[in-house]
Design a protein around this motif. Structure first.
Motif, PDB file in Angstrom:
ATOM      1  N   ALA A 155       0.868  -4.877  -6.621  1.00 11.76           N
ATOM      2  CA  ALA A 155       2.082  -4.054  -6.671  1.00 11.76           C
ATOM      3  C   ALA A 155       3.272  -4.897  -7.147  1.00 11.76           C
ATOM      4  O   ALA A 155       4.081  -4.433  -7.963  1.00 11.76           O
ATOM      5  N   ALA A 156       3.355  -6.143  -6.683  1.00 13.03           N
ATOM      6  CA  ALA A 156       4.476  -7.014  -7.064  1.00 13.03           C
ATOM      7  C   ALA A 156       4.416  -7.359  -8.554  1.00 13.03           C
ATOM      8  O   ALA A 156       5.440  -7.385  -9.240  1.00 13.03           O
ATOM      9  N   GLN A 157       3.204  -7.622  -9.056  1.00 15.82           N
ATOM     10  CA  GLN A 157       3.075  -7.903 -10.488  1.00 15.82           C
ATOM     11  C   GLN A 157       3.486  -6.692 -11.321  1.00 15.82           C
ATOM     12  O   GLN A 157       4.088  -6.825 -12.377  1.00 15.82           O
TER      13      GLN A 157
ATOM     14  N   ARG B 236       0.816  -1.215   0.000  1.00 17.97           N
ATOM     15  CA  ARG B 236       0.000   0.000   0.000  1.00 17.97           C
ATOM     16  C   ARG B 236       0.851   1.268   0.000  1.00 17.97           C
ATOM     17  O   ARG B 236       0.453   2.294   0.556  1.00 17.97           O
ATOM     18  N   CYS B 237       2.019   1.209  -0.646  1.00 12.63           N
ATOM     19  CA  CYS B 237       2.849   2.413  -0.776  1.00 12.63           C
ATOM     20  C   CYS B 237       2.126   3.385  -1.712  1.00 12.63           C
ATOM     21  O   CYS B 237       1.278   2.978  -2.508  1.00 12.63           O
ATOM     22  N   SER B 238       2.459   4.676  -1.596  1.00 10.96           N
ATOM     23  CA  SER B 238       1.771   5.675  -2.419  1.00 10.96           C
ATOM     24  C   SER B 238       2.225   5.587  -3.877  1.00 10.96           C
ATOM     25  O   SER B 238       1.407   5.555  -4.786  1.00 10.96           O
ATOM     26  N   TYR B 239       3.527   5.561  -4.099  1.00 13.20           N
ATOM     27  CA  TYR B 239       4.045   5.576  -5.475  1.00 13.20           C
ATOM     28  C   TYR B 239       5.117   4.499  -5.646  1.00 13.20           C
ATOM     29  O   TYR B 239       5.764   4.092  -4.685  1.00 13.20           O
ATOM     30  N   ILE B 240       5.289   4.087  -6.891  1.00 14.85           N
ATOM     31  CA  ILE B 240       6.392   3.191  -7.210  1.00 14.85           C
ATOM     32  C   ILE B 240       7.301   3.918  -8.208  1.00 14.85           C
ATOM     33  O   ILE B 240       6.859   4.346  -9.267  1.00 14.85           O
ATOM     34  N   ILE B 241       8.563   4.106  -7.770  1.00 22.91           N
ATOM     35  CA  ILE B 241       9.543   4.764  -8.642  1.00 22.91           C
ATOM     36  C   ILE B 241      10.362   3.668  -9.328  1.00 22.91           C
ATOM     37  O   ILE B 241      10.850   2.745  -8.673  1.00 22.91           O
ATOM     38  N   ILE B 242      10.452   3.733 -10.635  1.00 23.38           N
ATOM     39  CA  ILE B 242      11.306   2.802 -11.376  1.00 23.38           C
ATOM     40  C   ILE B 242      12.513   3.602 -11.834  1.00 23.38           C
ATOM     41  O   ILE B 242      12.381   4.565 -12.614  1.00 23.38           O
TER      42      ILE B 242
ATOM     43  N   ASP C 192       1.680   5.690 -10.043  1.00 22.50           N
ATOM     44  CA  ASP C 192       0.776   5.440  -8.909  1.00 22.50           C
ATOM     45  C   ASP C 192       0.790   3.948  -8.650  1.00 22.50           C
ATOM     46  O   ASP C 192       0.793   3.153  -9.592  1.00 22.50           O
ATOM     47  N   ASN C 193       0.796   3.556  -7.375  1.00 23.90           N
ATOM     48  CA  ASN C 193       0.773   2.130  -7.048  1.00 23.90           C
ATOM     49  C   ASN C 193      -0.602   1.557  -7.429  1.00 23.90           C
ATOM     50  O   ASN C 193      -1.614   1.961  -6.875  1.00 23.90           O
ATOM     51  N   PRO C 194      -0.650   0.608  -8.354  1.00 16.67           N
ATOM     52  CA  PRO C 194      -1.956   0.071  -8.763  1.00 16.67           C
ATOM     53  C   PRO C 194      -2.633  -0.729  -7.654  1.00 16.67           C
ATOM     54  O   PRO C 194      -3.836  -0.981  -7.721  1.00 16.67           O
ATOM     55  N   GLY C 195      -1.859  -1.104  -6.639  1.00 15.25           N
ATOM     56  CA  GLY C 195      -2.420  -1.943  -5.563  1.00 15.25           C
ATOM     57  C   GLY C 195      -3.168  -1.149  -4.512  1.00 15.25           C
ATOM     58  O   GLY C 195      -3.967  -1.699  -3.764  1.00 15.25           O
ATOM     59  N   ILE C 196      -2.932   0.170  -4.470  1.00 16.07           N
ATOM     60  CA  ILE C 196      -3.385   0.946  -3.308  1.00 16.07           C
ATOM     61  C   ILE C 196      -4.901   0.954  -3.144  1.00 16.07           C
ATOM     62  O   ILE C 196      -5.416   1.002  -2.030  1.00 16.07           O
TER      63      ILE C 196
ATOM     64  N   GLY D  57      -1.059  -3.324   6.191  1.00 17.96           N
ATOM     65  CA  GLY D  57      -1.675  -2.055   5.814  1.00 17.96           C
ATOM     66  C   GLY D  57      -3.147  -1.979   6.159  1.00 17.96           C
ATOM     67  O   GLY D  57      -3.785  -0.960   5.967  1.00 17.96           O
ATOM     68  N   LEU D  58      -3.707  -3.071   6.666  1.00 18.27           N
ATOM     69  CA  LEU D  58      -5.152  -3.102   6.931  1.00 18.27           C
ATOM     70  C   LEU D  58      -5.456  -3.066   8.411  1.00 18.27           C
ATOM     71  O   LEU D  58      -6.567  -3.339   8.834  1.00 18.27           O
TER      72      LEU D  58
END
Lengths: 285, 129
Positions: free
Chosen positions: B54-56, B22-28, B40-44, B118-119
């Motif tokens: 997020a891992a996928q 549940r991180c806010s952003y993923i930096i590549i 944007d983290n698609p998992g959030i 995160g829950l």
């Protein structure tokens, strides 16, 4: 009459109220829907004779047929499937058993297989029906067991059915309450009790179910619950006093109405009060 | 080398978000050129399985390493399958962890953290249906 006992906050006395109500009402079955930790059996001491396994369907994927195209992963609403390195990984505990993966698979590689998540036990207490569900430890989904329990209620011929609900106000509570004629909201005179009572009231109002409040461990602080109930126009049907003798009886696994005539009569009158509530609400609707 | 960083903000001065799923952003980022893209983290928004999504996403972006804080068991299984190495960058900024990564100063995360961390503040005991 189907009576659901819920509370919002945990530990307010749902099971105490539900078991004692089932004991004192004429011809009342008891259904424990608190499947994560059912404890009504400790008080009603039923003879349990039937045990039924509860499963949900989860995907089984044929490695030969699967091309790891990822269609099932895209459609799964619950993230129970993932595609990495040309392989599909399953997370069965996240699966809600909707079966969509098997429908959308272009290779017909997905087949549904049952996965056991818990059991339902049936028995009798005082010649009445006793039902409870037990969710396997570590399983996240309580709803399938609760739905199965609730769907079994129409087979019960007893005049009344008392449903002991899970705490909180999430999906599992909604599943337990869904077909009820009325609700008893058990609370305690604490800020937490009041806070979660308000959430429970919001829930049953959205479901259009008439309800009354029971204040357990009632003391001088009960005023805050009563003020809230007055403001919300919800009747307080019973106050169970904060008393050491009641707590002691409970801790020994005894029914608090058993050697307490005053409480026994108050619980008996709950049935009449609830019937009046149902009639009143059907007049307005 | 292409690395993924769970971040609280959208640039390299942002802190590493210690929750992966549940991180806010993923930096590549490219650890050599320090060029980066932010997503944007698609998992959030997921009601469940945030870490799995997020891992996928990190695997799809072909990152070879992930710098974050705690990773749940499901997400770690996916990252392992994808051959992505996980490092702990808690308390540092994205720019700092890129330097530390290059100097081989970050510790590896090999054990999953608590599931559904995160829950924790959700109401009631049960998971939704």
């Amino acid at each position: 009459m189907i009576i659901s006992v819920l509370s919002g906050k945990g530990g307010t006395g749902k099971t105490t109220v539900a078991t004692n109500l089932a004991r004192v009402l004429d011809s009342a079955a008891y259904v424990d829907c608190d499947v994560e930790e059912p404890n009504g059996f400790l008080f009603l001491k039923p003879a349990l004779d039937v045990r039924e396994r509860v499963s949900i369907p989860v995907p089984s994927i044929s490695e030969e047929k699967c091309t790891a195209c990822g269609t099932c992963v895209e459609w799964c609403q619950f993230n129970a499937l993932a595609a990495v390195n040309n392989k599909v990984i399953k997370f069965p505990q996240l699966c809600h058993g909707c079966g969509l993966c098997s429908l959308v698979c272009p290779e017909k590689a997905v087949r549904e297989v049952p996965r056991e998540i818990g059991i339902i036990e049936t028995g009798t207490f005082n010649h009445s029906v006793f039902l409870h569900g037990i969710l396997n430890t570590g399983e996240p989904l309580a709803v399938p067991i609760i739905k199965r329990l609730v769907s079994g209620i129409n087979k019960i011929t007893a005049q009344h059915v008392v449903i002991d609900c899970p705490p909180g106000s999430s999906c599992s509570v909604i599943a337990a309450v869904e077909n009820s004629d009325c609700c008893l909201l058990v609370t305690e005179p604490t800020p937490f009790g009041l806070h979660d009572l308000a959430i429970a009231v919001e829930l049953i109002r959205s479901m259009n179910i008439p309800a009354g409040v029971i204040i357990n461990k009632a003391d001088k602080q009960s005023r805050m619950i009563k003020d809230y109930c007055t403001a919300q126009d919800i009747p307080v049907l019973l106050e169970i006093p904060f008393s050491k003798s009641i707590a002691a009886a409970y801790s020994r696994g005894e029914m608090i109405t058993e050697n307490n005539e005053v409480l026994e009569n108050s619980f008996k009158s709950l049935g009449i009060q609830l019937e009046a509530l149902i009639n009143e609400s059907s007049c307005y609707s | 080398m292409k690395i993924a960083i769970s971040a609280e903000g959208k640039d390299l001065n942002s802190s590493v978000d210690p929750r992966f799923g549940r991180c806010s952003y993923i930096i590549i980022a490219d650890s050599d050129s320090k060029g980066f893209e932010v997503y944007d983290n698609p998992g959030i928004q997921s009601t469940q399985g945030a870490g799995i999504q997020a891992a996928q996403f990190v695997a799809k972006k072909k990152a070879e390493s992930l710098i974050t804080g705690k990773v749940g068991p499901n997400a770690l299984q996916i990252l392992d399958s994808a051959g992505i190495k996980v490092y702990n960058g808690t308390g540092l900024t994205a720019a700092e962890v890129i330097d530390c990564f290059k100097d081989d100063m970050l510790s590896r995360v090999n054990e999953p953290g608590e599931a559904h961390a995160g829950l924790k503040y959700r109401h009631g005991r049960s998971q939704g249906w």
